[in-house]
Write an enzyme that holds these catalytic residues in place. Structure first.
Site, PDB file in Angstrom:
ATOM      1  N   ARG A   1      -2.041  -0.416   5.669  1.00 39.06           N
ATOM      2  CA  ARG A   1      -3.208  -1.097   5.083  1.00 39.06           C
ATOM      3  C   ARG A   1      -2.843  -2.480   4.563  1.00 39.06           C
ATOM      4  NH1 ARG A   1      -5.225   3.512   1.071  1.00 39.06           N
ATOM      5  NH2 ARG A   1      -3.085   4.164   1.399  1.00 39.06           N
TER       6      ARG A   1
ATOM      7  N   CYS B   1       0.869  -1.175   0.000  1.00 39.29           N
ATOM      8  CA  CYS B   1       0.000   0.000   0.000  1.00 39.29           C
ATOM      9  C   CYS B   1       0.911   1.231   0.000  1.00 39.29           C
ATOM     10  CB  CYS B   1      -0.953  -0.013   1.196  1.00 39.29           C
ATOM     11  SG  CYS B   1      -0.121   0.118   2.795  1.00 39.29           S
TER      12      CYS B   1
END
Length: 106
Positions: free
Chosen positions: A72, A67
């Site tokens: 994330r 990410c």
């Protein structure tokens, strides 16, 4: 099967293997601004993340995930690993990748 974190150097070597599937879990806008060559984009924050992953990513092959900063992809990677995927996460995300001078597609 499982989950592991890789630094930029390790990740760059890992994705050179022919079986590896590359997954970008950022938003479509972030993906459009620049991504790793060959990466499939499925937004981790999207309500349909796992159904899309199950449709697009082969569970029998390893997955390299990233990410923006690594947060994330860490969450998404652990979620995927709990569903039986073999996941390697890029520590520091695409920011660390670019800082190391690795290539990004636009």
């Amino acid at each position: 099967m499982g989950y592991k974190d890789l630094d930029v150097k390790e990740f760059a070597q890992y994705i050179k293997q022919k079986d590896i599937q590359l997954l970008d879990v950022r938003t479509p806008e972030e993906y459009g601004a620049g991504h790793l060559a060959g990466a499939v984009n499925v937004d981790w924050m999207g309500a349909d993340f796992m159904p899309k992953v199950e449709r697009l990513i082969d569970k029998s092959r390893p997955v390299a995930i990233y990410c923006r900063s690594g947060r994330r992809s860490d969450e998404a990677g652990h979620a995927m690993a709990s569903q039986g995927y073999d996941v390697a996460n890029l520590l520091g995300g695409i920011l660390a990748w670019m800082e190391a001078g690795e290539p990004v597609m636009k």
